[in-house]
Design an enzyme around this catalytic site. Structure first.
Site, PDB file in Angstrom:
ATOM      1  CG  ASP A  31      -2.059   0.965   1.102  1.00 31.50           C
ATOM      2  OD1 ASP A  31      -3.210   0.507   0.998  1.00 31.50           O
ATOM      3  OD2 ASP A  31      -1.800   2.195   1.095  1.00 31.50           O
ATOM      4  CB  ILE A  32       0.822   4.258  -2.169  1.00 29.57           C
ATOM      5  CG1 ILE A  32       1.937   5.136  -2.706  1.00 29.57           C
ATOM      6  CG2 ILE A  32      -0.429   5.059  -1.861  1.00 29.57           C
ATOM      7  CD1 ILE A  32       1.639   5.707  -4.085  1.00 29.57           C
ATOM      8  CG  ASN A  89     -12.112  -0.631   3.937  1.00 29.50           C
ATOM      9  OD1 ASN A  89     -12.484  -1.008   5.049  1.00 29.50           O
ATOM     10  ND2 ASN A  89     -10.927  -0.082   3.730  1.00 29.50           N
ATOM     11  CB  VAL A  98      -9.095   1.625  -5.146  1.00 28.22           C
ATOM     12  CG1 VAL A  98      -8.777   1.022  -6.512  1.00 28.22           C
ATOM     13  CG2 VAL A  98      -8.084   2.716  -4.803  1.00 28.22           C
ATOM     14  CG  HIS A 102      -8.722  -3.250  -2.331  1.00 27.14           C
ATOM     15  ND1 HIS A 102      -9.618  -2.534  -3.102  1.00 27.14           N
ATOM     16  CD2 HIS A 102      -8.549  -2.542  -1.190  1.00 27.14           C
ATOM     17  CE1 HIS A 102      -9.955  -1.436  -2.455  1.00 27.14           C
ATOM     18  NE2 HIS A 102      -9.334  -1.418  -1.282  1.00 27.14           N
ATOM     19  CG  HIS A 104      -6.849  -2.968   3.176  1.00 27.67           C
ATOM     20  ND1 HIS A 104      -6.123  -1.821   2.959  1.00 27.67           N
ATOM     21  CD2 HIS A 104      -8.058  -2.750   2.604  1.00 27.67           C
ATOM     22  CE1 HIS A 104      -6.861  -0.939   2.302  1.00 27.67           C
ATOM     23  NE2 HIS A 104      -8.042  -1.479   2.069  1.00 27.67           N
TER      24      HIS A 104
HETATM   25  P1  5GP Z   1      -9.648   1.282   0.212  1.00 28.12           P
HETATM   26  O1  5GP Z   1      -9.670   2.567   0.992  1.00 28.12           O
HETATM   27  O2  5GP Z   1     -10.321   1.427  -1.126  1.00 28.12           O
HETATM   28  O3  5GP Z   1     -10.085   0.101   0.985  1.00 28.12           O
HETATM   29  O4  5GP Z   1      -8.110   1.001  -0.069  1.00 28.12           O
HETATM   30  C1  5GP Z   1      -7.417   1.558  -1.127  1.00 28.12           C
HETATM   31  C2  5GP Z   1      -5.965   1.576  -0.732  1.00 28.12           C
HETATM   32  O5  5GP Z   1      -5.196   1.856  -1.890  1.00 28.12           O
HETATM   33  C3  5GP Z   1      -5.606   2.655   0.294  1.00 28.12           C
HETATM   34  O6  5GP Z   1      -5.097   2.038   1.476  1.00 28.12           O
HETATM   35  C4  5GP Z   1      -4.571   3.511  -0.420  1.00 28.12           C
HETATM   36  O7  5GP Z   1      -3.522   3.933   0.423  1.00 28.12           O
HETATM   37  C5  5GP Z   1      -4.068   2.594  -1.519  1.00 28.12           C
HETATM   38  N1  5GP Z   1      -3.594   3.290  -2.682  1.00 28.12           N
HETATM   39  C6  5GP Z   1      -4.147   4.384  -3.277  1.00 28.12           C
HETATM   40  N2  5GP Z   1      -3.440   4.732  -4.372  1.00 28.12           N
HETATM   41  C7  5GP Z   1      -2.422   3.846  -4.478  1.00 28.12           C
HETATM   42  C8  5GP Z   1      -1.359   3.684  -5.415  1.00 28.12           C
HETATM   43  O8  5GP Z   1      -1.205   4.435  -6.383  1.00 28.12           O
HETATM   44  N3  5GP Z   1      -0.508   2.647  -5.207  1.00 28.12           N
HETATM   45  C9  5GP Z   1      -0.640   1.799  -4.131  1.00 28.12           C
HETATM   46  N4  5GP Z   1       0.269   0.817  -4.026  1.00 28.12           N
HETATM   47  N5  5GP Z   1      -1.634   1.914  -3.240  1.00 28.12           N
HETATM   48  C10 5GP Z   1      -2.524   2.919  -3.413  1.00 28.12           C
END
Ligand code: 5GP
Length: 117
Positions: A31-32, A89, A98, A102, A104
């Site tokens: 995760d970034i 999520n 996103v 996915h 985590h």
């Molecule tokens: P969500 O909030 O949708 O459950 O998780 C999306 C995750 O994607 C977040 O934890 C966010 O930090 C990660 N994320 C967003 N943009 C990028 C990216 O460009 N690269 C990577 N590796 N992770 C990302």
């Protein structure tokens, strides 16, 4: 259906990611913006499912693949015995940002409580 999400682009290697796990069906990458010392995202490579709510019964197997990939990674990295958390999520109230399903994987320290507003 084209997967135009950020994670679709990572699958197609159109944008870079630190890939730490890959098999025929699952990609795992860091995760970034890590929320724990270990924070890896596991995603389907060949199925485009925006949210958990879009999962069809004949696609349910991929959730097992994501979880098994996370567990294998945890064993391989040596923190399975210490423990870890997996989280998915779904939509706005869970903070999904996103829209490609996915999992985590969070680990590497004592994790705090979660689920409160
Ligand atoms: P969500 O909030 O949708 O459950 O998780 C999306 C995750 O994607 C977040 O934890 C966010 O930090 C990660 N994320 C967003 N943009 C990028 C990216 O460009 N690269 C990577 N590796 N992770 C990302």
């Amino acid at each position: 259906m084209t997967n135009d999400t950020l994670f679709g682009k990572i699958i197609r290697r159109e944008i870079p990611a630190t890939v730490v796990y890959e098999d025929d069906e699952v990609l795992g990458f860091k995760d970034i913006a890590p929320q724990a010392p270990v924070h890896v995202l596991f995603i389907p490579k060949n199925l485009y499912i925006p949210t958990l709510d879009d999962l069809k019964p004949d696609q349910a197997w991929i959730i097992g693949k994501l979880v098994l990939a996370a567990a294998e990674y945890a064993r391989g990295e040596g923190f399975a015995q210490d423990g870890y958390r997996v989280v998915m999520n779904c939509r706005e109230h869970a903070g999904q940002t996103v829209f490609h399903i996915h999992l985590h994987l969070l680990a590497g320290a004592q994790l705090g409580h979660f689920g409160t507003p």
